[in-house]
Design a protein around this motif. Sequence first.
Motif, PDB file in Angstrom:
ATOM      1  N   GLN A 126       0.830  -1.204   0.000  1.00 45.56           N
ATOM      2  CA  GLN A 126       0.000   0.000   0.000  1.00 45.56           C
ATOM      3  C   GLN A 126       0.865   1.254   0.000  1.00 45.56           C
ATOM      4  O   GLN A 126       0.545   2.236  -0.686  1.00 45.56           O
ATOM      5  N   LEU A 127       1.959   1.237   0.726  1.00 47.12           N
ATOM      6  CA  LEU A 127       2.870   2.379   0.714  1.00 47.12           C
ATOM      7  C   LEU A 127       3.493   2.567  -0.661  1.00 47.12           C
ATOM      8  O   LEU A 127       3.576   3.694  -1.170  1.00 47.12           O
ATOM      9  N   PHE A 128       3.916   1.487  -1.294  1.00 41.47           N
ATOM     10  CA  PHE A 128       4.466   1.574  -2.649  1.00 41.47           C
ATOM     11  C   PHE A 128       3.416   2.097  -3.626  1.00 41.47           C
ATOM     12  O   PHE A 128       3.725   2.903  -4.504  1.00 41.47           O
ATOM     13  N   MET A 129       2.166   1.670  -3.469  1.00 42.46           N
ATOM     14  CA  MET A 129       1.090   2.150  -4.349  1.00 42.46           C
ATOM     15  C   MET A 129       0.882   3.655  -4.167  1.00 42.46           C
ATOM     16  O   MET A 129       0.689   4.382  -5.150  1.00 42.46           O
ATOM     17  N   ARG A 130       0.925   4.131  -2.928  1.00 49.40           N
ATOM     18  CA  ARG A 130       0.803   5.582  -2.694  1.00 49.40           C
ATOM     19  C   ARG A 130       1.973   6.332  -3.311  1.00 49.40           C
ATOM     20  O   ARG A 130       1.819   7.440  -3.807  1.00 49.40           O
ATOM     21  N   ALA A 131       3.147   5.726  -3.284  1.00 50.62           N
ATOM     22  CA  ALA A 131       4.339   6.394  -3.815  1.00 50.62           C
ATOM     23  C   ALA A 131       4.286   6.520  -5.338  1.00 50.62           C
ATOM     24  O   ALA A 131       4.798   7.496  -5.893  1.00 50.62           O
ATOM     25  N   VAL A 132       3.674   5.557  -6.023  1.00 53.89           N
ATOM     26  CA  VAL A 132       3.674   5.586  -7.493  1.00 53.89           C
ATOM     27  C   VAL A 132       2.402   6.185  -8.085  1.00 53.89           C
ATOM     28  O   VAL A 132       2.331   6.403  -9.297  1.00 53.89           O
ATOM     29  N   GLU A 133       1.406   6.503  -7.263  1.00 51.25           N
ATOM     30  CA  GLU A 133       0.121   6.928  -7.812  1.00 51.25           C
ATOM     31  C   GLU A 133       0.187   8.270  -8.546  1.00 51.25           C
ATOM     32  O   GLU A 133      -0.583   8.496  -9.476  1.00 51.25           O
ATOM     33  N   ASN A 134       1.090   9.166  -8.191  1.00 55.43           N
ATOM     34  CA  ASN A 134       1.146  10.485  -8.825  1.00 55.43           C
ATOM     35  C   ASN A 134       2.274  10.633  -9.835  1.00 55.43           C
ATOM     36  O   ASN A 134       2.514  11.742 -10.320  1.00 55.43           O
ATOM     37  N   LEU A 135       2.972   9.562 -10.158  1.00 54.80           N
ATOM     38  CA  LEU A 135       4.033   9.639 -11.150  1.00 54.80           C
ATOM     39  C   LEU A 135       3.393   9.646 -12.540  1.00 54.80           C
ATOM     40  O   LEU A 135       2.637   8.743 -12.877  1.00 54.80           O
ATOM     41  N   GLU A 136       3.696  10.657 -13.348  1.00 55.49           N
ATOM     42  CA  GLU A 136       2.960  10.843 -14.596  1.00 55.49           C
ATOM     43  C   GLU A 136       3.716  10.432 -15.855  1.00 55.49           C
ATOM     44  O   GLU A 136       3.138  10.413 -16.919  1.00 55.49           O
ATOM     45  N   HIS A 137       4.974  10.115 -15.787  1.00 53.04           N
ATOM     46  CA  HIS A 137       5.727   9.759 -16.990  1.00 53.04           C
ATOM     47  C   HIS A 137       5.629   8.250 -17.247  1.00 53.04           C
ATOM     48  O   HIS A 137       4.987   7.519 -16.514  1.00 53.04           O
ATOM     49  N   ARG A 138       6.251   7.810 -18.355  1.00 56.81           N
ATOM     50  CA  ARG A 138       6.178   6.387 -18.728  1.00 56.81           C
ATOM     51  C   ARG A 138       6.755   5.477 -17.657  1.00 56.81           C
ATOM     52  O   ARG A 138       6.252   4.393 -17.415  1.00 56.81           O
ATOM     53  N   LYS A 139       7.821   5.919 -17.022  1.00 57.82           N
ATOM     54  CA  LYS A 139       8.410   5.095 -15.965  1.00 57.82           C
ATOM     55  C   LYS A 139       7.430   4.964 -14.798  1.00 57.82           C
ATOM     56  O   LYS A 139       7.347   3.916 -14.159  1.00 57.82           O
ATOM     57  N   GLY A 140       6.666   6.001 -14.533  1.00 54.04           N
ATOM     58  CA  GLY A 140       5.646   5.932 -13.490  1.00 54.04           C
ATOM     59  C   GLY A 140       4.569   4.914 -13.815  1.00 54.04           C
ATOM     60  O   GLY A 140       4.116   4.161 -12.948  1.00 54.04           O
ATOM     61  N   ALA A 141       4.138   4.875 -15.066  1.00 52.99           N
ATOM     62  CA  ALA A 141       3.137   3.887 -15.490  1.00 52.99           C
ATOM     63  C   ALA A 141       3.694   2.474 -15.363  1.00 52.99           C
ATOM     64  O   ALA A 141       2.993   1.552 -14.918  1.00 52.99           O
ATOM     65  N   TRP A 142       4.951   2.307 -15.734  1.00 57.82           N
ATOM     66  CA  TRP A 142       5.591   0.991 -15.613  1.00 57.82           C
ATOM     67  C   TRP A 142       5.680   0.580 -14.139  1.00 57.82           C
ATOM     68  O   TRP A 142       5.374  -0.557 -13.783  1.00 57.82           O
ATOM     69  N   LEU A 143       6.079   1.515 -13.272  1.00 51.77           N
ATOM     70  CA  LEU A 143       6.187   1.216 -11.840  1.00 51.77           C
ATOM     71  C   LEU A 143       4.820   0.869 -11.243  1.00 51.77           C
ATOM     72  O   LEU A 143       4.714  -0.044 -10.421  1.00 51.77           O
TER      73      LEU A 143
END
Length: 145
Positions: A65-82
């Motif tokens: 859940q912490l990892f999900m919160r960390a990646v939820e606002n990443l907007e670039h392609r690497k964020g989508a991959w993460l």
Amino acid sequence: MSTNPRIDLLGLAELDSRLAPEGGFGFAELDSRLAPESIFPEHIALPDARSARIESRRAFVEMKQLFMRAVENLEHRKGAWLRAQVRAAEDPVDLWLLRGPLLATLREDDVATRTMRAALYRTLDRTFPEAFGSAEISALSTMRI
């Protein structure tokens, strides 16, 4: 009848060897020989193992859940991959392998990002204490016995 040894792909010969020979034992003796403790000794401490598994699972869910919160606002392609990788994680080691790419994307120097990085480091340290030289035992180390 063939004299060649039979191939036992399903491992049934091992199960047969634990059964009593035909006609050799009465029901009481057969019951004592086939008791779960004699055939499956690892199930004797079931309540302790179950509570350890539940605690391990709880620690993993909190970390995911912490990892999900960390990646939820990443907007670039690497964020989508993460996001896809974190969603697919089924094991604490999966998240451990994603820590490097995730922390690399959280390099901005604002307060929210620094707070998130600190929370990630604390969670990783609690879950994998041997990786950072911590002496305390983690909830997940009991699962890896």
